[in-house]
Design a protein around this motif. Structure first.
Motif, PDB file in Angstrom:
ATOM      1  N   LEU A  85       0.834  -1.212   0.000  1.00 60.59           N
ATOM      2  CA  LEU A  85       0.000   0.000   0.000  1.00 60.59           C
ATOM      3  C   LEU A  85       0.865   1.258   0.000  1.00 60.59           C
ATOM      4  N   TYR A  86       1.944   1.193   0.757  1.00 59.14           N
ATOM      5  CA  TYR A  86       2.865   2.338   0.813  1.00 59.14           C
ATOM      6  C   TYR A  86       3.550   2.515  -0.536  1.00 59.14           C
ATOM      7  N   ASP A  87       3.962   1.400  -1.122  1.00 60.11           N
ATOM      8  CA  ASP A  87       4.629   1.460  -2.417  1.00 60.11           C
ATOM      9  C   ASP A  87       3.678   1.974  -3.499  1.00 60.11           C
ATOM     10  N   ASP A  88       2.411   1.708  -3.330  1.00 56.95           N
ATOM     11  CA  ASP A  88       1.412   2.185  -4.288  1.00 56.95           C
ATOM     12  C   ASP A  88       0.990   3.628  -4.014  1.00 56.95           C
ATOM     13  N   GLY A  89       1.599   4.249  -3.042  1.00 56.98           N
ATOM     14  CA  GLY A  89       1.294   5.665  -2.762  1.00 56.98           C
ATOM     15  C   GLY A  89      -0.037   5.868  -2.055  1.00 56.98           C
ATOM     16  N   LEU A  90      -0.566   4.836  -1.447  1.00 55.05           N
ATOM     17  CA  LEU A  90      -1.869   4.938  -0.798  1.00 55.05           C
ATOM     18  C   LEU A  90      -1.763   5.379   0.655  1.00 55.05           C
ATOM     19  N   MET A  91      -0.557   5.376   1.195  1.00 56.26           N
ATOM     20  CA  MET A  91      -0.369   5.914   2.538  1.00 56.26           C
ATOM     21  C   MET A  91       0.982   6.602   2.649  1.00 56.26           C
ATOM     22  N   GLU A  92       1.105   7.438   3.676  1.00 54.90           N
ATOM     23  CA  GLU A  92       2.344   8.165   3.929  1.00 54.90           C
ATOM     24  C   GLU A  92       3.077   7.530   5.101  1.00 54.90           C
ATOM     25  N   ALA A  93       4.337   7.911   5.263  1.00 56.01           N
ATOM     26  CA  ALA A  93       5.080   7.457   6.440  1.00 56.01           C
ATOM     27  C   ALA A  93       5.965   8.581   6.941  1.00 56.01           C
ATOM     28  N   VAL A  94       6.033   8.708   8.263  1.00 59.93           N
ATOM     29  CA  VAL A  94       6.956   9.663   8.873  1.00 59.93           C
ATOM     30  C   VAL A  94       7.702   8.931   9.991  1.00 59.93           C
ATOM     31  N   SER A  95       8.825   9.492  10.386  1.00 55.77           N
ATOM     32  CA  SER A  95       9.537   8.902  11.525  1.00 55.77           C
ATOM     33  C   SER A  95       9.625   9.937  12.633  1.00 55.77           C
ATOM     34  N   ALA A  96       9.764   9.458  13.879  1.00 58.47           N
ATOM     35  CA  ALA A  96       9.826  10.363  15.028  1.00 58.47           C
ATOM     36  C   ALA A  96      10.994   9.982  15.921  1.00 58.47           C
ATOM     37  N   LYS A  97      11.643  11.014  16.447  1.00 63.10           N
ATOM     38  CA  LYS A  97      12.767  10.794  17.361  1.00 63.10           C
ATOM     39  C   LYS A  97      12.237  10.431  18.745  1.00 63.10           C
ATOM     40  N   GLN A  98      12.986   9.592  19.417  1.00 63.61           N
ATOM     41  CA  GLN A  98      12.540   9.059  20.705  1.00 63.61           C
ATOM     42  C   GLN A  98      12.205  10.128  21.741  1.00 63.61           C
ATOM     43  N   THR A  99      13.055  11.129  21.886  1.00 64.71           N
ATOM     44  CA  THR A  99      12.784  12.129  22.925  1.00 64.71           C
ATOM     45  C   THR A  99      11.557  12.972  22.570  1.00 64.71           C
ATOM     46  N   ASP A 100      11.348  13.209  21.273  1.00 66.27           N
ATOM     47  CA  ASP A 100      10.126  13.911  20.855  1.00 66.27           C
ATOM     48  C   ASP A 100       8.892  13.079  21.180  1.00 66.27           C
ATOM     49  N   VAL A 101       9.048  11.782  21.019  1.00 63.14           N
ATOM     50  CA  VAL A 101       7.937  10.870  21.282  1.00 63.14           C
ATOM     51  C   VAL A 101       7.579  10.885  22.769  1.00 63.14           C
ATOM     52  N   PHE A 102       8.585  10.842  23.619  1.00 67.08           N
ATOM     53  CA  PHE A 102       8.306  10.856  25.066  1.00 67.08           C
ATOM     54  C   PHE A 102       7.770  12.220  25.522  1.00 67.08           C
ATOM     55  N   GLU A 103       8.195  13.263  24.859  1.00 69.44           N
ATOM     56  CA  GLU A 103       7.642  14.584  25.181  1.00 69.44           C
ATOM     57  C   GLU A 103       6.148  14.620  24.871  1.00 69.44           C
ATOM     58  N   ALA A 104       5.786  14.074  23.723  1.00 69.10           N
ATOM     59  CA  ALA A 104       4.372  13.998  23.348  1.00 69.10           C
ATOM     60  C   ALA A 104       3.613  13.092  24.321  1.00 69.10           C
ATOM     61  N   ALA A 105       4.269  12.021  24.745  1.00 75.92           N
ATOM     62  CA  ALA A 105       3.639  11.076  25.682  1.00 75.92           C
ATOM     63  C   ALA A 105       3.304  11.762  26.997  1.00 75.92           C
ATOM     64  N   GLU A 106       4.259  12.547  27.509  1.00 77.21           N
ATOM     65  CA  GLU A 106       4.034  13.193  28.799  1.00 77.21           C
ATOM     66  C   GLU A 106       2.959  14.279  28.691  1.00 77.21           C
ATOM     67  N   LEU A 107       3.011  15.027  27.608  1.00 76.57           N
ATOM     68  CA  LEU A 107       1.958  16.023  27.357  1.00 76.57           C
ATOM     69  C   LEU A 107       0.592  15.342  27.359  1.00 76.57           C
ATOM     70  N   PHE A 108       0.505  14.257  26.627  1.00 74.01           N
ATOM     71  CA  PHE A 108      -0.761  13.527  26.501  1.00 74.01           C
ATOM     72  C   PHE A 108      -1.230  13.004  27.853  1.00 74.01           C
ATOM     73  N   ALA A 109      -0.314  12.381  28.604  1.00 71.16           N
ATOM     74  CA  ALA A 109      -0.668  11.816  29.905  1.00 71.16           C
ATOM     75  C   ALA A 109      -1.260  12.886  30.815  1.00 71.16           C
ATOM     76  N   ARG A 110      -0.667  14.048  30.785  1.00 69.25           N
ATOM     77  CA  ARG A 110      -1.091  15.092  31.728  1.00 69.25           C
ATOM     78  C   ARG A 110      -2.459  15.687  31.389  1.00 69.25           C
ATOM     79  N   VAL A 111      -2.821  15.673  30.118  1.00 64.18           N
ATOM     80  CA  VAL A 111      -4.135  16.241  29.791  1.00 64.18           C
ATOM     81  C   VAL A 111      -5.210  15.180  29.559  1.00 64.18           C
ATOM     82  N   GLU A 112      -4.826  14.032  29.019  1.00 56.79           N
ATOM     83  CA  GLU A 112      -5.840  13.015  28.716  1.00 56.79           C
ATOM     84  C   GLU A 112      -5.909  11.929  29.789  1.00 56.79           C
ATOM     85  N   GLY A 113      -4.941  11.944  30.729  1.00 57.13           N
ATOM     86  CA  GLY A 113      -5.037  11.050  31.873  1.00 57.13           C
ATOM     87  C   GLY A 113      -4.516   9.650  31.655  1.00 57.13           C
TER      88      GLY A 113
END
Lengths: 457, 457
Positions: free
Chosen positions: A355-383
């Motif tokens: 599906l990716y090769d056929d251009g039907l979806m996109e892909a991005v990558s994320a750095k680990q520390t950015d991911v944990f920053e998003a995780a902590e933000l999420f935890a604090r507001v969404e519980g």
């Protein structure tokens, strides 16, 4: 707030839980490439797969045409333990970000395995039991799959042997104890119990293990022990079939709410969650009934879609499994030891790769520390304290929501929150202490792994 | 199974979540005894409590007459994160036991705090914020309350300082990290940061701590730091008021299903869950509208109801808090170090103590290894890994269901499953390894603690 139209959480009614799985392959014009026999390079036949996998699961694996499979009563009954899972409107996160976007997440973590993996574990255990087997073997990375399989095997009365990637085994001492509560035996991989484990330990002293290596060990034991088969929690077509229940429930809940997704986001390791979440949406897209932006998010430290190649490769380090065509980093690839959590497989589901090769979806990558920053933000507001894997999707959803803030667009973003991080506190601690880094493999390193890909005509 | 009448899980609709808390005291003929000033032995007035507690919470604490309190919008909104909680029909457990009884459990563990404690934490944090305070202090035993308060404080932007009973702090290393994710600071108690902590450490070198001691430390810091107050997760009348939402939801769900409970079972430490779960049922009983058997289950190693005395006692080891009349083991009592999990408080909520003394509820105690055996049985059939505390209720529910098996009675048993055991794997490991024992205090030991009770006319 007490009289709002769209609730924070939407649960389907009991009898609205889908009674069939959806097989995305039936609607794909370009079918995923077949598994190949590693010796002959010919497509694997059912009888060749039979020493490794359960019969019914092989049928599901090879069936590119049947659009729907009935969910057996016993599996449907087990699903009642933890399904339906809620579709949550992330009001708190939206408010925190100040975005005009509507954010929804499908939360699959409200069960003891801590993730969506239980959806496929119960199916695979059920078919193994139905075939009269004594037990199953498997590998686990972050531990969710191993826990899920332990729960399912305990329920159906099957032995369960789990090879756990050594770095996770060490980072998550309590995961083992949960699996033990459900009667499973857990071995850190590479172990010295198997030929392939001993070989890998000899060649790479001090290795922290990889999923590819743990798979080889589990397959070796399954194929050499009478009454045993091997089961796998991701990558395979059958797994995506079982996981389609995530997307089917999500779609049904959105329909009930009168909402239409614009962007659908899932984290991607082997592809089990992403493939399940997007299934009915991608089906509509393939049939020309609707359009969606679909985004896979993978770790920058294990970037199979964004920096891998689309080629036939070994599924495991020991090269005992069939060859699969997939976006891959090479079967020897092992993410840096500082990589926390799952999403550490070298390849990507053949369905998603196509599906990716056929251009039907996109892909991005994320750095680990950015991911944990998003995780902590999420935890604090969404519980909810999210798993590191799931937090990749959070990171991408936050990025898309912030883009909407800039443009003023009121897009509807749906992401998969695959699980909870209760057993990931060593990684969270590293993050809190500023001891987490972001190792990203160099182009030269990736090229070296690619050179070892098998040559297939 | 796909067409059954009663689903495995019942969720109330979003707008069916109760909008008021129920104050059981309003229907009690014999009101709970008032808190006394430890110096004068006169009932505490609101102004005397003001240096310790928030104003609005003091009103709730002292109000024995108002039957319903509106839940403020901000709290109701926060409740959407994790409520409604499901009422689960334990079909799998019933089948395993072969009982004709119908078993239901109200599952409060599907949130990151891992328990029902969040119901009161958000209320207390909200009223503290509303009063313009800077922060709050508290104690935590097993860690659920501390986590819940951390989550609530993070949401409302309050400082949060948690004194954690040392044995739990050591048994549950990852709990601290969860609280830290929510921005709390966590100190093992007894610490050397407070006068009372230093005193206890000097008098009892190597002590593993107790709730009574941690309370004293938290109160000392709250009353000596401007802009801070102390909050408590159990025992108090206000806490039972907030927790009434458990029982109100349970009752509403049973009514929807057309079911009537015969037996209601809850684990009992300080009484927060039990008091909340039984509130509307006990209200009916007090008003003569219905009858129920109500059973409190406590650890044999900390048996305040079954082996304590009903008397005025100190709420904390340091004797800085008001005196409360309650079933108590004496404020010096500390359960044996092998006691796992919570339910380690020396006394019991004044409300529940009075109801028990009036013969309106029963109490039983359970040995630790029996509790873990019930926990593992439950985990394997119902899929949820329960907290040790909650497993006391499971044990009693199983016992009652087995009695029904003997008599053939089709009773309806409802119990509170307060939380999950994901952070209790050290205790589970001991159980699996056969290293868990059942220390039960002797009569002589209990008599010695009783001698230190304050003499009140």
């Amino acid at each position: 707030m007490k009289n709002q139209q769209i609730p924070y959480k939407t649960y389907l009614e009991f009898n609205e839980i889908p009674k069939q799985w959806y097989n995305l392959r039936a609607d794909m014009k370009n079918k995923p490439a077949p598994l190949l026999n590693p010796g002959t390079h010919q497509p694997m036949k059912a009888e060749e797969l039979a020493p490794v996998f359960c019969e019914e699961l092989i049928k599901q694996e090879l069936d590119n045409d049947t659009p729907y499979f009935d969910i057996p009563d016993e599996i449907y009954e087990f699903y009642q333990m933890f399904r339906p899972s809620p579709l949550v409107r992330a009001y708190f996160l939206e408010k925190k970000l100040g975005t005009p976007a509507k954010i929804y997440y499908k939360f699959e973590g409200n069960n003891t395995s801590g993730s969506h993996k239980l959806n496929s574990a119960v199916a695979q255990a059920y078919y193994a039991k139905k075939q009269g087997l004594k037990g199953v073997t498997t590998e686990t990375g972050a531990g969710q799959w191993g826990t899920a399989l332990s729960m399912a095997c305990s329920f159906f009365g099957l032995d369960c042997k789990v090879y756990m990637v050594k770095v996770s085994y060490e980072q998550k001492p309590f995961r083992r104890e949960v699996m033990r509560t459900y009667g499973a035996s857990v071995v850190p991989s590479p172990s010295n119990e198997t030929n392939i484990g001993r070989k890998i330990n000899a060649e790479h002293p001090g290795t922290t293990g990889s999923l590819g290596c743990a798979i080889s060990e589990a397959v070796e034991v399954a194929t050499s022990t009478p009454g045993y088969r091997y089961v796998l929690g991701s990558v395979l077509n059958q797994v995506l079939l079982h996981q389609s229940i995530i997307g089917l429930e999500t779609k049904a809940a959105l329909d009930k709410l009168g909402e239409k997704a614009d962007i659908i986001i899932g984290c991607a390791g082997g592809g089990s969650n992403l493939g399940g979440l997007i299934a009915p949406f991608m089906g509509e897209k393939l049939r020309g009934e609707a359009d969606y932006r679909i985004i896979a998010v993978e770790p920058a430290s294990c970037p199979s879609l964004t920096r891998g190649v689309y080629a036939y490769d070994f599924c495991d380090t020991g090269m005992v499994c069939p060859l699969a065509k997939m976006y891959t980093l090479g079967s020897d690839f092992i993410p840096a030891p500082n990589h926390a959590g799952g999403l550490r497989y070298h390849g990507m589901s053949s369905i998603l790769s196509q599906l990716y090769d056929d251009g039907l979806m996109e892909a991005v990558s994320a750095k680990q520390t950015d991911v944990f920053e998003a995780a902590e933000l999420f935890a604090r507001v969404e519980g909810i304290l999210p798993a590191p894997e799931s937090s990749h999707a959070i990171k991408a959803a936050v990025d898309e929501a912030l883009k909407c803030k800039e443009t003023g667009e009121e897009k509807t973003i749906v992401f998969g929150l695959t699980g909870t991080g209760y057993f990931d506190m060593v990684a969270y601690e590293k993050f809190h202490d500023g001891k987490m880094d972001d190792y990203i493999p160099t182009d030269e390193e990736l090229a070296a792994y690619r050179e070892k890909l098998p040559k297939i005509d």
